[in-house]
Scaffold this motif. Sequence first.
Motif, PDB file in Angstrom:
ATOM      1  N   SER A 243       0.824  -1.212   0.000  1.00 29.23           N
ATOM      2  CA  SER A 243       0.000   0.000   0.000  1.00 29.23           C
ATOM      3  C   SER A 243       0.853   1.254   0.000  1.00 29.23           C
TER       4      SER A 243
ATOM      5  N   GLY B  20      -0.571   4.980   0.431  1.00 26.45           N
ATOM      6  CA  GLY B  20      -1.762   5.823   0.533  1.00 26.45           C
ATOM      7  C   GLY B  20      -2.976   5.062   0.037  1.00 26.45           C
ATOM      8  N   ASP B  21      -3.682   5.653  -0.907  1.00 20.65           N
ATOM      9  CA  ASP B  21      -4.863   5.009  -1.496  1.00 20.65           C
ATOM     10  C   ASP B  21      -4.511   4.092  -2.656  1.00 20.65           C
ATOM     11  N   GLU B  22      -3.244   4.061  -3.009  1.00 22.89           N
ATOM     12  CA  GLU B  22      -2.807   3.247  -4.136  1.00 22.89           C
ATOM     13  C   GLU B  22      -2.293   1.888  -3.666  1.00 22.89           C
ATOM     14  N   THR B  23      -2.297   0.948  -4.598  1.00 22.24           N
ATOM     15  CA  THR B  23      -1.676  -0.348  -4.373  1.00 22.24           C
ATOM     16  C   THR B  23      -0.565  -0.521  -5.400  1.00 22.24           C
TER      17      THR B  23
END
Length: 340
Positions: A46, A48-51
């Motif tokens: 991970s 933040g909001d990203e993978t």
Amino acid sequence: MGYRIVVAGATGNVGREMLNILAERQFPADEVVALASRKSLGTQVSFGDETLKTKDLDTFDFTGFDIALFAIGSDATKIYAPKAAKAGCVVIDNSSLYRYDPDVPLIVPEVNPDAIEGYSKKNIIANPNCSTAQMVVALKPLHDRAKIKRVVVSTYQSVSGAGKEGIDELWDQTKSIYNPTDNKPAKKFTKQIAFNVIPHIDVFMEDGSTKEEWKMVAETKKIVDPKIKVTATCVRVPVFVGHSEAINIETEEHLDEDEARDILRVSPGIMVVDKREDGGYVTPIECVGDFATFISRIRQDSTIDNGLNLWCVSDNLRKGAALNAVQIAELLGNRILKKG
């Protein structure tokens, strides 16, 4: 325009924390690449909001990247850090490999930010040992005021300082205490860590100290002042995250405990929680996930003319490793690289 960032060792405890902190602090990155060894290739992490899907460290081309945060241990760093540095990517290394190299700055941004100017000799910056990092944050403002002569420190270091294997061993042994048929002998540590303390971190040296203790001495001298005398006893304790230290300080000039408390309150990276009442201090479990180094139990040492005692607690995966590395990257960006 932001930076192109690499995190090497992104699947480990410190690497994952580096990604978390980069996101939390909104580091100005246009691109973040997660690298791992081939056995972890393709693992998702991970940011933040990203993978992010990890890429192969062995075949990665660092050309065009600005900063690489390394959390891969000394053996791998010895191979890949020079490659990244030669490609023009500044390496911020969390291993011990370069800490004592005179051509590599050893940085704690709240303490010796000016030392970063020396990064260009090898294009590498070293991150200090976890136990040293939090201690020097506390020492520096007091040293500036009263000049520290000697430090006696005893550490209470969590198992996460030994990586995932340390965490797993404490967890498994704790469970096995309540299930006598499920014996979990010591593997990562030299003795049982559950419900126990072990006065042994890293290898023993000829003088009877351990390498962890030697690191605290050598790194404090390099970061703060080579004239400071330091003696350390480093102890592993059954705590998952968060290192604690009992620090005794002798100064050249007299420093009253109230003035010391006031100095520390306004110093960068420090949070003072010091009430002389039940619970009026910080323990490791309370510091987890926080950026600050917490100082409590500030008091005069009446056994010497100019002495102070204090209690110092910090999240070792953050200030002791990942946070300090990201702070170095921020310092490097603001002072040296300066992308708009």
